[in-house]
Design an enzyme around this catalytic site. Structure first.
Site, mmCIF file in Angstrom:
data_model
loop_
_atom_site.group_PDB
_atom_site.id
_atom_site.type_symbol
_atom_site.label_atom_id
_atom_site.label_comp_id
_atom_site.label_asym_id
_atom_site.label_seq_id
_atom_site.Cartn_x
_atom_site.Cartn_y
_atom_site.Cartn_z
ATOM 1 N N LEU A 115 0.897 -1.152 0.000
ATOM 2 C CA LEU A 115 0.000 0.000 0.000
ATOM 3 C C LEU A 115 0.931 1.195 0.000
ATOM 4 O O LEU A 115 1.666 1.410 0.974
ATOM 5 C CB LEU A 115 -0.906 -0.010 1.231
ATOM 6 C CG LEU A 115 -2.053 1.010 1.266
ATOM 7 C CD1 LEU A 115 -3.000 0.805 0.090
ATOM 8 C CD2 LEU A 115 -2.814 0.918 2.574
ATOM 9 N N ASP A 116 0.958 1.972 -1.081
ATOM 10 C CA ASP A 116 2.045 2.929 -1.263
ATOM 11 C C ASP A 116 2.012 4.054 -0.243
ATOM 12 O O ASP A 116 1.035 4.247 0.485
ATOM 13 C CB ASP A 116 2.086 3.461 -2.707
ATOM 14 C CG ASP A 116 0.923 4.367 -3.049
ATOM 15 O OD1 ASP A 116 0.701 5.338 -2.317
ATOM 16 O OD2 ASP A 116 0.256 4.120 -4.080
ATOM 17 N N ILE A 117 3.076 4.792 -0.195
ATOM 18 C CA ILE A 117 3.315 5.770 0.870
ATOM 19 C C ILE A 117 2.255 6.866 0.900
ATOM 20 O O ILE A 117 1.945 7.415 1.952
ATOM 21 C CB ILE A 117 4.738 6.368 0.715
ATOM 22 C CG1 ILE A 117 5.166 7.108 1.982
ATOM 23 C CG2 ILE A 117 4.819 7.271 -0.515
ATOM 24 C CD1 ILE A 117 6.635 7.465 2.000
#
Length: 240
Positions: A115-117
């Site tokens: 789950l990207d930043i």
């Protein structure tokens, strides 16, 4: 086939865990104890685990975290904290109804998917190779649901392209469910997880993502879990 590969393909455990169990003498093939790595077996053979292995599996935890923006789900990046750093006694949501946090819960705890930043929402971290394989294995059929706020003008046939027809990294994307839920928000349901996939999909059809939240993985929902807090996956919960 190698015993460890058969065990992983059957969902008994991960290949790493299989090697550990074999070395400890915790695996039986057609009733015979196997304790040597690299052993090959008939893919149809019966495989049983010792009570010690079964107990070890029961003790492994899976954790659900509501990841805030600014935390990386996997390897730490300079200037940013990994999401696992949020797992501790101070922000355990279910402390009054589940087991209490213990430092042993951090051993080999790893994210099962990314789950990207810049995104928030449901992130699964697990010590259990069976869970990791179910969620991110090559044959995983577990879908994931996202609420995505966007800006820009959608290209002609853009919604149809988002659903099926786009390519990323020289490979076609699997079909997705995509629908508008209000004037500036889309709902995505995916069965794959390429790097920054939704953001890149939207860029290809003229949209820019300004907010992204994962609200469901399989049958497990984010529900009322507060941002920055976590809880244990309950015994009655299943992703698939």
């Amino acid at each position: 086939m190698r015993l460890s590969k058969v065990m992983a393909e059957r969902g008994i455990c991960s290949r790493r865990e299989a090697d550990e169990y074999i070395e400890r003498g915790w695996v039986f093939v057609d009733g015979r104890r196997v304790s040597e790595l690299g052993v090959r077996i008939d893919p149809a053979a019966r495989i049983d685990l010792s009570p010690e292995a079964s107990r070890t599996q029961r003790e492994r935890v899976t954790i659900l975290l509501h990841k805030p923006v600014g935390y990386v789900s996997g390897q730490p990046e300079p200037g940013y904290e990994p999401a696992v750093s949020l797992i501790g006694p101070g922000n355990q949501f279910d402390r009054d109804s589940a087991q209490r946090f213990h430092p042993s819960h951090l051993k080999n705890l790893a994210p099962a998917g990314r789950l990207d930043i810049d995104s928030t929402g449901l992130l699964v971290l697990t010590q259990d190779g069976r869970v990791a394989r179910q969620l991110i294995g090559e044959e995983s059929e577990i879908d994931k649901e996202y609420l995505v706020r966007v800006e820009g003008a959608l290209a002609e046939n853009g919604l149809e392209l988002l659903r099926h027809g786009l390519w990323l990294d020289d490979r076609p994307l699997r079909p997705a469910q995509v629908e508008w839920i209000n004037d500036d928000q889309l709902r995505f349901v995916l069965r794959e997880g390429r790097k920054r996939q939704i953001r890149r999909m939207c860029e290809l059809v003229g949209l820019q993502v300004v907010g992204l939240k994962r609200v469901r993985i399989g049958r497990v929902r984010l529900a009322d879990l507060p941002i920055g807090e976590w809880r244990f996956l309950r015994e009655d919960e299943r992703f698939g």
